[in-house]
Design an enzyme around this catalytic site. Structure first.
Site, mmCIF file in Angstrom:
data_model
loop_
_atom_site.group_PDB
_atom_site.id
_atom_site.type_symbol
_atom_site.label_atom_id
_atom_site.label_comp_id
_atom_site.label_asym_id
_atom_site.label_seq_id
_atom_site.Cartn_x
_atom_site.Cartn_y
_atom_site.Cartn_z
ATOM 1 N N LYS A 37 0.699 -1.565 -0.414
ATOM 2 C CA LYS A 37 0.214 -0.541 0.122
ATOM 3 C C LYS A 37 0.842 1.476 0.145
ATOM 4 O O LYS A 37 0.520 2.360 -1.247
ATOM 5 C CB LYS A 37 -0.773 0.023 1.423
ATOM 6 N N THR A 38 1.874 1.126 0.701
ATOM 7 C CA THR A 38 2.523 2.539 1.162
ATOM 8 C C THR A 38 3.242 3.443 -0.181
ATOM 9 O O THR A 38 3.397 4.061 -0.043
ATOM 10 C CB THR A 38 3.328 2.277 2.276
ATOM 11 N N ASP A 223 -2.151 7.533 4.029
ATOM 12 C CA ASP A 223 -1.397 6.137 3.956
ATOM 13 C C ASP A 223 -2.335 6.149 5.654
ATOM 14 O O ASP A 223 -3.009 7.299 6.138
ATOM 15 C CB ASP A 223 -0.092 6.230 4.491
ATOM 16 N N GLU A 224 -2.447 5.132 5.781
ATOM 17 C CA GLU A 224 -2.438 4.530 7.226
ATOM 18 C C GLU A 224 -4.282 5.242 7.108
ATOM 19 O O GLU A 224 -4.429 5.875 8.837
ATOM 20 C CB GLU A 224 -1.715 4.541 8.391
ATOM 21 N N GLN A 254 -5.766 -3.388 10.793
ATOM 22 C CA GLN A 254 -3.943 -2.486 11.464
ATOM 23 C C GLN A 254 -4.886 -1.128 11.779
ATOM 24 O O GLN A 254 -3.525 -0.286 12.754
ATOM 25 C CB GLN A 254 -3.326 -1.767 10.525
ATOM 26 N N ARG A 608 5.167 -7.403 11.342
ATOM 27 C CA ARG A 608 6.412 -6.795 10.362
ATOM 28 C C ARG A 608 7.470 -7.765 10.565
ATOM 29 O O ARG A 608 8.034 -7.153 9.838
ATOM 30 C CB ARG A 608 6.466 -6.044 12.314
HETATM 31 P P1 ATP Z 1 1.217 -2.390 5.962
HETATM 32 O O1 ATP Z 1 0.095 -2.218 5.925
HETATM 33 O O2 ATP Z 1 2.550 -2.382 6.721
HETATM 34 O O3 ATP Z 1 1.678 -0.355 6.218
HETATM 35 P P2 ATP Z 1 1.765 -1.628 3.464
HETATM 36 O O4 ATP Z 1 0.648 -2.238 2.485
HETATM 37 O O5 ATP Z 1 2.328 -0.277 3.446
HETATM 38 O O6 ATP Z 1 2.218 -2.477 5.014
HETATM 39 P P3 ATP Z 1 4.668 -1.976 2.354
HETATM 40 O O7 ATP Z 1 5.249 -1.122 2.855
HETATM 41 O O8 ATP Z 1 4.911 -1.221 0.880
HETATM 42 O O9 ATP Z 1 2.916 -2.456 1.883
HETATM 43 O O10 ATP Z 1 5.326 -3.358 0.891
HETATM 44 C C1 ATP Z 1 5.968 -3.762 2.007
HETATM 45 C C2 ATP Z 1 6.676 -4.806 1.218
HETATM 46 O O11 ATP Z 1 7.206 -5.339 0.334
HETATM 47 C C3 ATP Z 1 7.819 -3.206 1.286
HETATM 48 O O12 ATP Z 1 9.252 -4.146 1.796
HETATM 49 C C4 ATP Z 1 8.049 -3.262 -0.124
HETATM 50 O O13 ATP Z 1 8.743 -2.682 -0.992
HETATM 51 C C5 ATP Z 1 7.610 -4.933 -0.573
HETATM 52 N N1 ATP Z 1 7.015 -4.766 -2.339
HETATM 53 C C6 ATP Z 1 5.982 -4.346 -2.902
HETATM 54 N N2 ATP Z 1 5.162 -4.892 -3.457
HETATM 55 C C7 ATP Z 1 5.878 -5.276 -3.631
HETATM 56 C C8 ATP Z 1 6.349 -5.796 -5.463
HETATM 57 N N3 ATP Z 1 4.870 -5.729 -6.346
HETATM 58 N N4 ATP Z 1 7.194 -6.898 -6.217
HETATM 59 C C9 ATP Z 1 8.310 -7.090 -4.732
HETATM 60 N N5 ATP Z 1 8.072 -6.218 -3.087
HETATM 61 C C10 ATP Z 1 7.044 -5.243 -3.262
HETATM 62 MG MG MG Z 2 2.358 0.729 5.076
#
Ligand code: ATP
Ligand code: MG
Length: 757
Positions: A37-38, A223-224, A254, A608
């Site tokens: 997402k981020t 975000d969040e 979350q 995490r």
């Molecule tokens: P959270 O719910 O904890 O906030 P999130 O959904 O925001 O997590 P991110 O932090 O953006 O997720 O991504 C999680 C991990 O996966 C990061 O290390 C990111 O670099 C990696 N990632 C995201 N998308 C891909 C992708 N398409 N291919 C490879 N790695 C990815």
């Molecule tokens: Mg995130």
């Protein structure tokens, strides 16, 4: 689409790409942890600028911490270079401060306003409790502060919460609310809650200002989003223009800031509010091993108030999740230290790859103690923060007065520090004078010092001298860098000299901390060059939150609360204290909604983790009075399917956390078990290390050598009592003599008397 466009879409799956390239209009990315997402939000900012010709200054992105904002800005700049200049990527509070600085007069302030933190707020409230004659035995200052915050989170006037004050005090409470608001305004200050609420008021009462921002920000991204409160949601409504270009990303599972007014409903109702919204669900987790993901899912799916969602991962199955029940918190801390050591020496991880999470800050102390013994570098995020230390707050108090001569709380803090023989009565007279003459508090000092206000001659002279000091430093500040000004004012105030003259050890530390503060200001100057004003520095410090202090470059083991861990990721995570009453916290007992929030916290902790996850509980834990009490395992402990976990045995010398396994003794089901002291226990789990069972050990005798988990080696000098009350007095090599109840002391027999005499 050019090269940059291709770069921006690199390493995104189809759903992520769809979100990044989605057309204008409201957009909801709703997805589980670690699904990118981020990443998607960051890439969309870059995409809008590079491909859609949105000017950076037309973008307002809101993140949960300043740290996250910095990371996001860094990523966009990596992709776009200088083209990214001018975006607003801030926390809600940070964005509001920027808006308020530009229009301070419209909400009754001047641009140099102060930001009152919790301590400032309480100082002021304490004073006003006196004015309103509120008995602090009946209604605590903290309760008032809490009600004020609650109201402001809902964008309401604190006076509307009068029914929450004790019945006899309701009228006084309403008076307190009015007085507080007036005094904060007169001090040219905002408290934290005000930053949002007053921005909201500014935008509502000044349509031309509001339309200015609506016209400027063509894209809002948050975000969040699951952790936004009502006031923040309303703020978005005010800032959002007719284009309705609002992208929010979040995960209802979350949401962990209920106590700060977060409303899951904001994300769950997004589609109702924006029926035309495009909704994208991301279903692939890139962060965690499959086992960790399954464990997280098993935990969170017990919650009712959520939208079910599934997450897959291309990652391997990974190692089993390891669980350990320690004898007590010392044993737990030893396990943490040992595990960290093994991860570094045997598994090749860096200290920075490891995090320890806990529910409450108090749990960190023991872990620190044991990590210290390993020599591994570690940092505690939160707890007593550097900027909360007395001497640092004093220094900042002086600096605040130079920028904002109305700041009554800052004046009260520093006018007699170091001691200048200016008593509380004099300070009251100055405050009253400022009120009466409607002047700022520094001017009041000047005038009272010059003879107005009828102070006794001695006090008058001392106040005059203080006013001159502040005036001199204020002039100095206009011509010097903030770091130089800080050094100047502390020296001129006699602050440094007073500490240097002191013989106390802690005053030496204080001097070091002040040196550290000056260094922090210098670093700030290096980073911000021409924009490095004192006012901006003070603002940055005020807006810091615990997670902001996390520095991944430090390469140290991070110790932090589960709340601070949100949004971060680590190769190895050790989550401690999975006990009923700790996680879930005892406060959540009565309310199912709060209980579910505790489960979400647990979910945040688990998710995490990239590769290795360890969960611990202690069979006994010392409560407030230091009395060890038996604990119960957390219900979340039993949510984990047995095939994913490995219950591991003792961490005592020669027994490796990685080689001694004791599989799935817990598998019998979701009932919570009572953990009892080892001696009484019949549960096979708790006498996991039979060789260490006290019954098998040689009996303690006078002058035998023993080892205590905390105090180390020592000699038994006295034995008394029997059964439950059996006690031993031990002369420890390092800690002197202590009397311990054997049942709880966890003493280890080392050698009989003769061998060491
Ligand atoms: P959270 O719910 O904890 O906030 P999130 O959904 O925001 O997590 P991110 O932090 O953006 O997720 O991504 C999680 C991990 O996966 C990061 O290390 C990111 O670099 C990696 N990632 C995201 N998308 C891909 C992708 N398409 N291919 C490879 N790695 C990815
Ligand atoms: Mg995130």
């Amino acid at each position: 689409m050019g090269d940059v466009g291709e770069l921006i879409l690199q390493n995104l799956n189809p759903a992520q790409r769809e979100a990044v390239t989605a057309p204008d209009g409201p957009l909801l990315v709703f997805a589980g942890a670690g699904s990118g997402k981020t990443r998607v939000l960051t890439r969309r900012i870059a995409y809008l600028i590079a491909v859609r010709d949105v000017h950076p200054s037309e973008i307002l992105a809101v993140t949960f911490t300043n740290k996250a904002a910095d990371v996001m800005r860094g990523r966009v700049e990596e992709l776009l270079g200088r083209h990214a200049m001018g975006m607003w990527i801030h926390t809600f509070h940070g964005a509001c401060v920027r808006i308020l600085r530009s229009h301070a007069e419209r909400v009754g302030r001047k641009p140099g306003f102060s930001i009152y933190d919790e301590a400032d707020q309480q100082t002021l409230l304490k004073e006003l409790f006196g004015v309103c004659e509120i008995d602090t035995d009946v209604f605590a200052v903290r309760q008032a502060a809490y009600l004020f915050d609650q109201a402001k989170n809902e964008a309401a006037d604190p006076a509307t919460l009068a029914s929450h004050a004790p019945p006899s005090l309701r009228e006084k409470y309403v008076h307190l609310c009015q007085l507080y608001a007036t005094r904060v305004r007169e001090a040219n200050a905002f408290d934290f809650g005000d930053l949002i609420v007053e921005t909201l008021r500014l935008l509502r009462e000044n349509p031309e200002v509001r339309d200015g921002y609506r016209g400027r920000f063509r894209h809002l991204l948050v975000d969040e989003f699951q952790d936004t409160n009502r006031a923040q949601d309303l703020l978005i409504d005010e800032l959002l223009g007719a284009h309705r270009n609002l992208m929010v990303v979040g995960d209802d599972d979350q949401s962990i800031y209920r106590w700060r007014g977060a409303r899951i409903q904001n994300i769950l109702d997004f589609e109702k509010k924006f029926p035309e919204a495009k909704v994208i669900v991301l279903g692939t987790n890139y962060r965690s091993t499959s086992r960790i993901l399954q464990a997280a899912d098993a935990v969170i799916k017990q919650n009712r108030g959520r939208k079910p969602k599934t997450l897959d991962t291309p990652n391997p199955e990974g190692a089993a999740i390891q669980r350990f029940v320690a004898d007590d918190e010392y044993d737990e801390a030893r396990f943490v230290a040992r595990t960290a050591q093994e991860l570094v020496t045997r598994r090749g991880l860096r200290p920075g790859d490891i995090a320890v999470f806990y529910r409450t800050n108090a749990q960190s102390r023991m872990i620190e103690e044991k990590l210290l013994e390993t020599g591994l570098p570690y940092v505690v995020i939160g707890g007593t923060r550097f900027y909360d230390r007395k001497e640092v707050k004093d220094a900042l108090g002086y600096l605040r007065l130079l920028i904002n001569p109305n700041d009554g709380v800052a004046l009260g803090r520093v006018i007699n520090v170091p001691a200048r023989n200016i008593g509380p009565r004099t300070v009251e007279r100055i405050a009253a004078f400022a009120q009466e003459k409607a002047c700022d508090v520094v001017a009041a000092c000047r005038r009272v010092g010059a003879g107005e206000g009828e102070l006794p001659t001695g006090a008058r002279g001392r106040v005059a001298a203080f006013a001159q000091l502040i005036d001199r430093a204020t002039t100095f500040a206009q011509e010097h860098k903030p770091s130089v000004t800080a050094g100047y004012v502390l020296r001129e105030a006699g602050y440094i000299a007073a500490l240097e003259a002191s013989k106390k050890v802690e005053d030496k530390t204080r001097l070091e901390n002040l040196a550290e503060l000056l260094k922090a200001i210098e670093d700030f100057e290096d980073e911000n060059e021409d924009e490095a004003t004192l006012s901006l520095f003070l603002e940055r410090v005020s807006l810091l939150s615990d997670p902001d202090l996390y520095d991944e470059r430090a390469n140290a083991i991070s110790l932090m609360t589960l709340h601070a861990a949100k949004g971060l990721e680590f190769p190895a995570v050790i989550m401690i204290g999975l006990e009923d009453g700790l996680l879930p916290h005892s406060r959540s007992k009565e309310s199912p909604a709060e209980f579910e929030e505790e489960r979400r916290l647990c979910y945040v902790g688990i998710t995490r983790t990239k590769e290795r996850l360890f969960l611990t509980a202690a069979a006994m834990r010392r409560s407030f009075g230091g009395v060890p009490m038996p604990t119960r395992l957390s219900p979340f402990w039993f949510d984990l399917p047995p095939q994913l976990v490995e219950d591991i045995g003792s961490t005592r010398p020669n027994v490796s956390a990685f080689t001694t396994t004791r599989s799935t003794a817990f598998s019998s089901g979701p009932t919570t078990r009572l953990i009892r002291p080892r001696e009484e226990t019949i549960d096979p789990l708790f006498d996991y290390d039979e060789s260490q069972d006290p019954a098998d050990q040689p009996k303690l005798e006078l002058l035998c050598r023993v080892r205590h988990p905390h105090f180390g080696p020592g000699v038994v000098t006295h034995l008394a009592g029997s059964g439950q009350l059996a006690r031993a007095t031990v002369r420890f090599d390092k800690f002197g003599e202590k009397t311990l109840i054997l049942k709880y002391a966890n003493l280890q027999y080392v050698a009989p008397p003769s061998e060491h005499l």
